[in-house]
Design an enzyme around this catalytic site. Structure first.
Site, PDB file in Angstrom:
ATOM      1  CB  SER A 163      -0.923   0.017   1.221  1.00 25.35           C
ATOM      2  OG  SER A 163      -1.756  -1.115   1.226  1.00 25.35           O
TER       3      SER A 163
HETATM    4  N1  SAM Z   1      -0.660  -4.798   3.990  1.00 23.86           N
HETATM    5  C1  SAM Z   1       0.064  -5.129   2.781  1.00 23.86           C
HETATM    6  C2  SAM Z   1       1.465  -4.569   2.784  1.00 23.86           C
HETATM    7  O1  SAM Z   1       1.819  -3.830   3.695  1.00 23.86           O
HETATM    8  O2  SAM Z   1       2.213  -4.911   1.856  1.00 23.86           O
HETATM    9  C3  SAM Z   1      -0.651  -4.721   1.530  1.00 23.86           C
HETATM   10  C4  SAM Z   1      -1.843  -5.550   1.299  1.00 23.86           C
HETATM   11  S1  SAM Z   1      -2.379  -5.692  -0.352  1.00 23.86           S
HETATM   12  C5  SAM Z   1      -3.038  -4.108  -0.684  1.00 23.86           C
HETATM   13  C6  SAM Z   1      -3.817  -6.702  -0.049  1.00 23.86           C
HETATM   14  C7  SAM Z   1      -3.466  -8.134   0.314  1.00 23.86           C
HETATM   15  O3  SAM Z   1      -4.658  -8.762   0.769  1.00 23.86           O
HETATM   16  C8  SAM Z   1      -2.951  -8.965  -0.856  1.00 23.86           C
HETATM   17  O4  SAM Z   1      -1.693  -9.492  -0.551  1.00 23.86           O
HETATM   18  C9  SAM Z   1      -4.003 -10.064  -0.998  1.00 23.86           C
HETATM   19  O5  SAM Z   1      -3.480 -11.311  -1.403  1.00 23.86           O
HETATM   20  C10 SAM Z   1      -4.563 -10.115   0.411  1.00 23.86           C
HETATM   21  N2  SAM Z   1      -5.882 -10.720   0.549  1.00 23.86           N
HETATM   22  C11 SAM Z   1      -7.006 -10.560  -0.204  1.00 23.86           C
HETATM   23  N3  SAM Z   1      -8.017 -11.299   0.294  1.00 23.86           N
HETATM   24  C12 SAM Z   1      -7.520 -11.935   1.395  1.00 23.86           C
HETATM   25  C13 SAM Z   1      -8.067 -12.832   2.349  1.00 23.86           C
HETATM   26  N4  SAM Z   1      -9.331 -13.272   2.295  1.00 23.86           N
HETATM   27  N5  SAM Z   1      -7.285 -13.268   3.347  1.00 23.86           N
HETATM   28  C14 SAM Z   1      -5.977 -12.877   3.453  1.00 23.86           C
HETATM   29  N6  SAM Z   1      -5.405 -12.029   2.576  1.00 23.86           N
HETATM   30  C15 SAM Z   1      -6.170 -11.560   1.564  1.00 23.86           C
END
Ligand code: SAM
Length: 225
Positions: free
Chosen positions: A69
């Site tokens: 992000s």
């Molecule tokens: N917090 C992260 C960072 O600091 O790099 C960025 C997160 S990224 C915007 C969103 C993440 O949510 C992705 O890696 C995606 O695979 C994960 N995601 C989506 N649905 C999910 C779920 N049901 N459970 C766990 N992770 C999930």
């Protein structure tokens, strides 16, 4: 002839500039959040190809069509969550591990869950290399929360949801906060902060953001277009 500055000094300088130029002027006023953002080396959570861009004012690719992000978004969500040093926090969407590292500076214990194995493994390596001992990375479907580790003082969802998964309400401690971007459009969401007061819930709408989608069993599906 003058020597080039060591890379860690260059990054530390850029990190400070990020705080002063990207975060503080846009309303990040919580001094603990600003200090945490000034401490966590974002360059450690991106690939070598992206390092040069580590302090740009935006999200960056981390593989598997996912992103780390934008720094402002991480700081905004941490500020909204009003974290205290002893708090137990659940982050949904570990991605690179960067958000979890910032949370680890602000709270006592952080659990973070990622559905993509390759990303969970990379994040775990990134966090271990940076010396975090109060963060646990879990592989699984974050829409179900983490019942064995609950209740949490804060739940931070870093992927775009179409609604508030029921599991998060059940796994939040009294007085706790859920910060979650919600929207029926896959490309834009409104950030909400839900606060639990006994059986009552307060909700606050905090403005527009854009996240990759939250995918899982406890997530409501996106309407077909
Ligand atoms: N917090 C992260 C960072 O600091 O790099 C960025 C997160 S990224 C915007 C969103 C993440 O949510 C992705 O890696 C995606 O695979 C994960 N995601 C989506 N649905 C999910 C779920 N049901 N459970 C766990 N992770 C999930």
């Amino acid at each position: 002839m003058s020597q080039p500055r060591p890379l860690n000094e260059v990054y530390a300088h850029r990190r400070q500039a990020m705080v002063l130029e990207q975060l503080a002027p846009r309303g990040i006023t919580d001094t603990r959040v600003l200090a945490a953002m000034a401490r966590v080396p974002r360059e450690e959570y991106v690939s070598s190809q992206e390092r040069e861009m580590a302090y740009c004012d935006g999200a960056l690719p981390i593989g598997r069509e996912q992103t780390i992000s934008q720094p402002y978004t991480v700081a905004f969500m941490c500020q909204a969550a009003q974290l205290q040093p002893g708090d137990r926090v659940l982050e949904i969407g570990t991605g690179s591990g960067y958000g979890a590292a910032v949370l680890a500076q602000l709270a006592g214990e952080v659990h973070t869950i990622e559905r993509i194995e390759e990303l969970a493994k990379n994040a775990q390596e990134n966090l271990a290399r940076c010396g975090y001992h109060n963060v646990t990375v879990h592989l699984g479907d974050g829409t179900l929360g983490l019942p064995p580790q609950s209740p949490f003082n804060a739940i931070m969802v870093t992927a775009g949801a179409t609604g508030l998964p029921e599991a998060y309400r059940q796994q939040l401690a009294d007085g706790g906060r859920i910060v979650i971007p919600i929207g029926v459009d896959r490309r834009s969401q409104t950030m909400f902060c839900f606060t639990r007061r006994g059986d009552q819930w307060e909700s606050q709408s905090l403005g527009g953001f854009a996240f990759v989608p939250l995918i899982g069993q406890g997530a409501m599906s996106f309407p077909d277009r």
